[in-house]
Design a protein around this motif. Sequence first.
Motif, PDB file in Angstrom:
ATOM      1  N   ALA B 249       0.852  -1.186   0.000  1.00  0.00           N
ATOM      2  CA  ALA B 249       0.000   0.000   0.000  1.00  0.00           C
ATOM      3  C   ALA B 249       0.889   1.238   0.000  1.00  0.00           C
ATOM      4  O   ALA B 249       1.970   1.229   0.601  1.00  0.00           O
ATOM      5  N   ASN B 250       0.442   2.261  -0.668  1.00  0.00           N
ATOM      6  CA  ASN B 250       1.256   3.469  -0.837  1.00  0.00           C
ATOM      7  C   ASN B 250       0.466   4.741  -0.536  1.00  0.00           C
ATOM      8  O   ASN B 250      -0.079   5.357  -1.447  1.00  0.00           O
ATOM      9  N   GLY B 266       0.183   2.828   5.716  1.00  0.00           N
ATOM     10  CA  GLY B 266      -0.004   1.818   4.665  1.00  0.00           C
ATOM     11  C   GLY B 266       0.011   0.399   5.220  1.00  0.00           C
ATOM     12  O   GLY B 266      -0.417  -0.542   4.550  1.00  0.00           O
TER      13      GLY B 266
END
Lengths: 128, 396
Positions: B249-250, B266
């Motif tokens: 996740a970013n 994230g």
Amino acid sequence: MEINRIATADTVFFWEGCSNHQLRFQKCDECGHVRWPASIICPKCHSMKTSYIVSEGEGEIYSFVIYHAVFNSNFKNKVPYVVAVVRLKEGPHLLTNIVDCDFAKLRCGRKVKVVWRKIGEVTVPCFQ
Amino acid sequence: MNYTRIRKLRDKYAIVGVGYTPQGKIPGRTAMSFYAEAGANAIQDAGLKKDAIDALICYRQFPAANDEPEATPYLVAQHLGITPAILSQESYCPRHQFIQAVSLLEAGFCNYVLIIYADNAVSGKRMFINEATHSESPAYNFAYGEFGFVADYAMAARRAMHQFKTGPDTWKEIAVNQRKWANLNQMAAMHNKTLDYDQYMNSPYLAEPFRRLDASLISDGGRACVVTSVERARDLRHPVVAIMGVGEANPSVDIHQSAYMSGPTGAKKASETAFGMADIKLDAIDACEIYDCFTYTVEITMQDYGFFSPGEGNEFFKDGKTAPGGKMPVNTSGGLLSEAYFMGLTPITEGVMQLMGRCGERQLGEKTGTNKPEIILCSDNGGVLQTHSCLILRRL
């Protein structure tokens, strides 16, 4: 301390504002989002229609650190100093310094107001 | 998210070899020499010939020190004498190495992926200041005396202190527990140095609220590993350590503008994907290898993973619960704080070595008064909490 090329092509309006003691931000004409960092588009709705607003310069400390270590020799006589993110009433989160403050009274959420400082030839917004 | 498709990748790919180099303060060596040595050792450890490697993924390359040539992925391949079909190198830390490896293998573009990070950060006097990038111009940050990763993460940690109960009392537990693991690891930079609470509290502030002992080590050296299919792994020399789940996740927003300093970072979304793929719950985890660039990173990552509620970190880490002999071992090599800094490859390769049962004195199980591990949860993050990767490893 010399500051070179603080403005980019995107932030000329911001630094021109600072030289007149005005904290200027872009506001999206479509969705009303006040954005920072400066950008050609609104990150919320991708509209390129933009107006400029002058912030009241009021906000609160979102977070802050007190620099004790000297990471750059220009700051040898300045430590300890406070680097903070201020959340302005209009929305933007701005990296800045909290100046002339009692460290013991620093808190996230504390109300602050813009004050102007000169570094070399450049006028920069700080908060108190 | 629907996990039906990625769940088919569960336990399908494996990490089959780990490459080490001399590490710590190793003067007189180029970054390139560590890339080459770590890569060659990982290939050898897997029991492979170099020509089998058809994909090379390098972690972030920092600008070369000492007027050395830049450690481009081309040059790493040249030094290793390989001509891989797939070649990549991340630039500003997005942690997609293992998702990329699994995806490329699944698609069939390659069969053996070599992943490397190396640097001569001590000898090259790297300060990790110019390496920290922000949404403002470098001159803007310079004007305010904003320099580098320590203060950036400290900014996040300070916000967390405001949002829930945390601070030095929690972080000292993390630092002390990990040091106990390092004391069992001969390769760890802090192997011979014990650490107690007083020493932690007396450690000087770098950027308050962070002390020197909240911060990762800076290291010379390198680390590498090889990823291939479980099917091929069964014919190789080590016990099979499968990738049970992986997620990324970013949040991306610069820490100066982020609203996720105190979580969820994230880590939450990345772990939901990894656990969704693995189809397990947190209670299946035997140990954790968490990317620990700073003490607070361990806390916020494990909090976002769901090990405890916001503000309950102190309870979770205290009384040596994550140290040798503890219920949930965390960072069993000493981690980035007390072993060595090789980005996510410090925690991830340690997870692999533990599951292979190759960790000597620090081996999880009877030797360290801990559960014999079957499943280890690993994390990697980059930028200033802008990117996160979560990896669940399992011994088959």
